[in-house]
Structures are given as C-alpha cells and as structure tokens.
Scaffold this motif. Structure first.
Motif, PDB file in Angstrom:
ATOM      1  N   GLN A  49      -0.114 -11.351  13.300  1.00  0.00           N
ATOM      2  CA  GLN A  49      -0.421 -12.458  14.202  1.00  0.00           C
ATOM      3  C   GLN A  49       0.023 -12.130  15.629  1.00  0.00           C
ATOM      4  O   GLN A  49      -0.724 -12.367  16.596  1.00  0.00           O
ATOM      5  CB  GLN A  49       0.263 -13.740  13.715  1.00  0.00           C
ATOM      6  CG  GLN A  49      -0.265 -14.272  12.391  1.00  0.00           C
ATOM      7  CD  GLN A  49       0.188 -13.452  11.173  1.00  0.00           C
ATOM      8  OE1 GLN A  49       1.279 -12.874  11.187  1.00  0.00           O
ATOM      9  NE2 GLN A  49      -0.653 -13.402  10.150  1.00  0.00           N
ATOM     10  N   SER A  61      -3.096  -5.513   5.985  1.00  0.00           N
ATOM     11  CA  SER A  61      -2.381  -5.911   4.770  1.00  0.00           C
ATOM     12  C   SER A  61      -2.872  -5.176   3.529  1.00  0.00           C
ATOM     13  O   SER A  61      -2.241  -5.243   2.473  1.00  0.00           O
ATOM     14  CB  SER A  61      -2.507  -7.418   4.548  1.00  0.00           C
ATOM     15  OG  SER A  61      -3.864  -7.785   4.354  1.00  0.00           O
ATOM     16  N   GLN A  62      -3.996  -4.476   3.646  1.00  0.00           N
ATOM     17  CA  GLN A  62      -4.562  -3.794   2.479  1.00  0.00           C
ATOM     18  C   GLN A  62      -3.971  -2.396   2.273  1.00  0.00           C
ATOM     19  O   GLN A  62      -4.095  -1.819   1.194  1.00  0.00           O
ATOM     20  CB  GLN A  62      -6.080  -3.687   2.631  1.00  0.00           C
ATOM     21  CG  GLN A  62      -6.778  -5.030   2.753  1.00  0.00           C
ATOM     22  CD  GLN A  62      -8.260  -4.901   3.064  1.00  0.00           C
ATOM     23  OE1 GLN A  62      -8.846  -3.825   2.914  1.00  0.00           O
ATOM     24  NE2 GLN A  62      -8.869  -5.988   3.508  1.00  0.00           N
ATOM     25  N   ASN A 110       4.306  -8.490  13.544  1.00  0.00           N
ATOM     26  CA  ASN A 110       3.442  -8.864  12.435  1.00  0.00           C
ATOM     27  C   ASN A 110       1.993  -8.949  12.924  1.00  0.00           C
ATOM     28  O   ASN A 110       1.736  -8.870  14.135  1.00  0.00           O
ATOM     29  CB  ASN A 110       3.902 -10.183  11.811  1.00  0.00           C
ATOM     30  CG  ASN A 110       3.928 -11.325  12.808  1.00  0.00           C
ATOM     31  OD1 ASN A 110       2.949 -11.571  13.518  1.00  0.00           O
ATOM     32  ND2 ASN A 110       5.046 -12.041  12.880  1.00  0.00           N
ATOM     33  N   ASN A 130       1.948  -5.188   6.472  1.00  0.00           N
ATOM     34  CA  ASN A 130       1.017  -5.022   5.341  1.00  0.00           C
ATOM     35  C   ASN A 130       1.394  -5.856   4.131  1.00  0.00           C
ATOM     36  O   ASN A 130       1.125  -5.478   2.986  1.00  0.00           O
ATOM     37  CB  ASN A 130       0.894  -3.544   4.957  1.00  0.00           C
ATOM     38  CG  ASN A 130       2.068  -3.045   4.117  1.00  0.00           C
ATOM     39  OD1 ASN A 130       3.167  -3.594   4.177  1.00  0.00           O
ATOM     40  ND2 ASN A 130       1.843  -1.994   3.345  1.00  0.00           N
ATOM     41  N   ALA A 131       1.995  -7.018   4.374  1.00  0.00           N
ATOM     42  CA  ALA A 131       2.284  -7.971   3.293  1.00  0.00           C
ATOM     43  C   ALA A 131       3.126  -7.354   2.177  1.00  0.00           C
ATOM     44  O   ALA A 131       2.886  -7.577   0.989  1.00  0.00           O
ATOM     45  CB  ALA A 131       0.989  -8.548   2.724  1.00  0.00           C
ATOM     46  N   LYS A 132       4.112  -6.570   2.583  1.00  0.00           N
ATOM     47  CA  LYS A 132       5.125  -6.053   1.654  1.00  0.00           C
ATOM     48  C   LYS A 132       4.555  -5.104   0.598  1.00  0.00           C
ATOM     49  O   LYS A 132       5.019  -5.075  -0.534  1.00  0.00           O
ATOM     50  CB  LYS A 132       5.875  -7.211   0.985  1.00  0.00           C
ATOM     51  CG  LYS A 132       6.536  -8.165   1.962  1.00  0.00           C
ATOM     52  CD  LYS A 132       7.252  -9.296   1.272  1.00  0.00           C
ATOM     53  CE  LYS A 132       7.903 -10.244   2.277  1.00  0.00           C
ATOM     54  NZ  LYS A 132       8.598 -11.364   1.636  1.00  0.00           N
ATOM     55  N   ARG A 133       3.555  -4.292   0.985  1.00  0.00           N
ATOM     56  CA  ARG A 133       2.987  -3.302   0.069  1.00  0.00           C
ATOM     57  C   ARG A 133       3.549  -1.921   0.425  1.00  0.00           C
ATOM     58  O   ARG A 133       2.804  -0.977   0.646  1.00  0.00           O
ATOM     59  CB  ARG A 133       1.464  -3.317   0.167  1.00  0.00           C
ATOM     60  CG  ARG A 133       0.850  -4.635  -0.305  1.00  0.00           C
ATOM     61  CD  ARG A 133      -0.564  -4.818   0.232  1.00  0.00           C
ATOM     62  NE  ARG A 133      -1.483  -3.776  -0.188  1.00  0.00           N
ATOM     63  CZ  ARG A 133      -2.150  -3.782  -1.334  1.00  0.00           C
ATOM     64  NH1 ARG A 133      -1.975  -4.765  -2.190  1.00  0.00           N
ATOM     65  NH2 ARG A 133      -3.000  -2.814  -1.632  1.00  0.00           N
ATOM     66  N   SER A 185       6.178  -2.916   6.259  1.00  0.00           N
ATOM     67  CA  SER A 185       6.226  -4.069   5.369  1.00  0.00           C
ATOM     68  C   SER A 185       5.854  -5.367   6.071  1.00  0.00           C
ATOM     69  O   SER A 185       5.171  -6.225   5.504  1.00  0.00           O
ATOM     70  CB  SER A 185       7.629  -4.188   4.762  1.00  0.00           C
ATOM     71  OG  SER A 185       7.732  -5.323   3.936  1.00  0.00           O
ATOM     72  N   LYS A 186       6.279  -5.515   7.322  1.00  0.00           N
ATOM     73  CA  LYS A 186       5.966  -6.735   8.071  1.00  0.00           C
ATOM     74  C   LYS A 186       4.483  -6.820   8.424  1.00  0.00           C
ATOM     75  O   LYS A 186       3.947  -7.900   8.657  1.00  0.00           O
ATOM     76  CB  LYS A 186       6.798  -6.798   9.355  1.00  0.00           C
ATOM     77  CG  LYS A 186       8.286  -6.936   9.122  1.00  0.00           C
ATOM     78  CD  LYS A 186       8.656  -8.313   8.597  1.00  0.00           C
ATOM     79  CE  LYS A 186       8.693  -9.337   9.710  1.00  0.00           C
ATOM     80  NZ  LYS A 186       9.234 -10.629   9.274  1.00  0.00           N
ATOM     81  N   SER A 230      -7.020  -7.227  10.890  1.00  0.00           N
ATOM     82  CA  SER A 230      -7.240  -8.105   9.733  1.00  0.00           C
ATOM     83  C   SER A 230      -7.154  -7.355   8.409  1.00  0.00           C
ATOM     84  O   SER A 230      -6.974  -7.968   7.349  1.00  0.00           O
ATOM     85  CB  SER A 230      -8.607  -8.793   9.846  1.00  0.00           C
ATOM     86  OG  SER A 230      -9.669  -7.870   9.620  1.00  0.00           O
ATOM     87  N   GLY A 282      11.331  -6.992   1.871  1.00  0.00           N
ATOM     88  CA  GLY A 282      10.089  -6.799   1.140  1.00  0.00           C
ATOM     89  C   GLY A 282       9.690  -5.369   0.889  1.00  0.00           C
ATOM     90  O   GLY A 282       8.502  -5.058   0.778  1.00  0.00           O
TER      91      GLY A 282
END
Length: 351
Positions: free
Chosen positions: A327, A13-14, A325, A68-71, A65-66, A10, A95
């Motif tokens: 999920q 993405s950070q 990803n 960590n929300a493109k960071r 990228s997939k 969870s 991304g």
C-alpha cells in the motif's frame, strides 16, 4: 510505465522467496539516566524497554515478508543460546518461516546490542554498542546441514535471495550449491553481498552499494565514466545477468549484460520522492527484497529496480532497519511524475 508498475505491485504477494544469509538481531535497550554509580564514574540507567529488530539477512527476509504476505522462508545459522530464542521469536513475529534455521552450539547468535539513554528534556542518545558474532566460516557439519536444507526447500520457491554480511554462512560449497539449485529449478538468484562479488558467479542480479562496488573494482566511482566502467568490470568479473549499483543521493545505475558484458545496457535511475533522509540502515535490504519479489511478479530488471528505488525512498525516512508494504509502495508510485518514469525507461538520463 506507471500502470505496469502498479500491476507488478498488485502481484508482489504471490512471490515465494527463499532468503539465505547471515542472520542478525538488533537488541535495542533504552533507559532513563538515574544517577552516577558509587562503584565507578558511570551512569546508571533505569531500564524502560527493550526492542528486538531483525538485521542482516533477517532484515532482508523481513522486507520480503512485509511485501509478499508472509510467504518467506529463511535459511541461516544461529547459536544455541538465549539470543537464538529472541531471534526465533522475532522471525515468527514478523511472519518469516524458520524451517531453514540451523542452530550451532559452537557459534553465538549474531547480535548487536545498543544501549541508549535519555535525560530530562533531552533526546535519546546511544551510549555503547556490544557485538556478539563470529565471522569464521561455518563448520563442515553445519555446512552439510545447510546443503541438505537448501536441497529440500529450493524446489518450493520462485527465487533465492542471498544476503551476505560476511559472518561465515557463505562458504564456497554453499554458494556453489545455491548456483546449482537456481539453475536446476529455474530460480531467480539475487545477491546482496558485502564481500567479494566474484564468488557469486552467474547471479540474476547483484546489488552492491557504491562503496562495495568500489571495493570490488579497486577504484572510486565519483565520475560518470567510472560508474560506467565499474558496471562493465563487475559484469565481466561475475558473469551476472545484471548489476544494480545503488549510489545514495545519486540514485542507482542498472547494468544489463544482455549477452554482451563489455557493452551492457546502462540505465540511470534517479532518487524518487526526494525528502529528508533520517536513516539509511537496511535500505539495501529493502532494495534487494523488493527487486527480487518484483522479478517473481514478471517485472523486467528495470521495472524491478525502479520499485526497489521507490521502496528505499520510503524506509530511509524512518529510523532503524525499516520495512514497507504494498500500500505504501503504491502511494509512493502515485506521487511520482509519470514523465520522469517514461524518461527513465527510455534511457534519457536528464530528469
């Protein structure tokens, strides 16, 4: 263990990861057999489509990228040619920030072109592969630009992922600068290299596959005793905090130095979610990308390695350099027997 791993997923993405490496694109060209050429005894294909897929260090960045929300930002070298535009388009499509991409008009953009054909009522088959690449070290001018770029970008990240495919980016100066920046800014430094691992001293984690580990230690790893010895030898050789040897269907073995490389903590991690393997291409990029992100989310080395293992179990079911990803990773974790995870975390090797 399962609850802790879910919490880490969870938080993936950070994480902010700076991926440094040899950037490659896979150009996939498909056509249907048309007829034999009158010019030569060769097939003529009627073009159907062309796909551009990120490879090499760019695939490692895509995996991150997939998750960590493109960071994710890359630092690497391309040519200044037609294929550079394809690389740029693919990076932006997936991304990945290209702020660290350096163009060198004296080098080609590393490209592997695969031409595949299909006839009526048959499967698609690869006919030929064309590689455009240079393995020569980058020039002093490009090296200086890389050092400046790394200095500028590194403070904005939590970790550096070094993806070395032997295509000239990792000169001694670039490696030394990465080491210095990681120490200065307190960054995790994960290394996935097909070359001499001793060049990457002091990494947080090294992730060789079994053939790469064998190449570095000079003997095969076909027995448990040799695997254990290889872990000790690699830790001594590299002064790394840990080494994760990926061993295909035999799973992985994590060696943690804990200040005593001659007597490391060794943990075997079995293959989770056994299924038919379609393609292992790029699975190592998935492992190191997932592992690095997990470390930025507060995972232990063992927890991060387990998540890397799970991510790899997803992508090997797909053709080509695939990604996953959060999920899908959570769904894969949900399907794992909790008692198996507990036995792994306790260091009990039998499943």
């Amino acid at each position: 263990m399962k609850e802790m791993l879910s919490k880490i997923i969870s938080k993936l993405s950070q994480g902010r990861i700076l991926v440094i490496g040899d950037l490659v694109i896979d150009e996939m060209i498909y056509g249907a057999t048309h007829r034999l050429s009158r010019e030569a005894p060769v097939l003529i294909l009627r073009h159907q489509r062309a796909d551009i897929i990120l490879g090499g260090g760019a695939n490692a960045a895509h995996n991150v990228s997939k998750l960590n929300a493109k960071r994710t930002t890359i630092v690497g070298v391309s040519g200044k040619d037609y294929y550079c535009s394809l690389l740029m388009d693919a990076l932006q499509r997936d991304g990945i920030d290209t702020a660290g991409l350096i163009q060198d008009e004296d080098r080609p953009t590393s490209t592997k072109t695969r031409i595949s054909g299909i006839a009526n009522h048959s499967v698609t088959q690869q006919i030929v592969r064309i590689d455009r690449e240079s393995s020569a070290p980058i020039s002093a001018q490009i090296e200086n630009r890389m050092l400046d770029t790394l200095t500028r970008l590194a403070p904005n990240f939590d970790a550096m992922l070094l993806s070395d495919y032997g295509l000239g980016v990792f000169t001694p100066a670039v490696i030394a600068h990465c080491q210095a920046l990681a120490k200065k800014h307190g960054l995790i430094m994960a290394v996935d290299s097909q070359q001499d691992l001793s060049a990457f001293q002091g990494a947080t984690v090294l992730t060789p596959n079994q053939p790469e580990a064998e190449k570095n230690v000079g003997y095969d790893l076909h027995t448990p005793e040799n695997v254990q010895q290889a872990g000790k030898d690699l830790l001594a050789k590299t002064s790394a905090d840990s080494v994760l040897i990926t061993r295909g269907e035999s799973g992985m073995t994590l060696f943690e130095s804990l200040g005593n490389p001659s007597q490391p903590k060794a943990t075997d991690i079995p293959v989770f979610n056994h299924s038919e393997v379609f393609d292992v291409t790029g699975a190592g990029d998935t492992v190191v990308g997932t592992l690095t992100l997990a470390l930025t989310a507060g995972a232990s080395l063992l927890e991060a390695s387990i998540l890397g293992n799970l991510a790899a179990s997803i992508v090997v079911k797909r053709f080509g350099a695939a990604t996953t990803n959060p999920q899908e990773l959570q769904a894969a974790l949900d399907s794992v027997d909790e008692s198996l995870l507990n036995r792994v975390s306790s260091g009990i090797l039998s499943a």
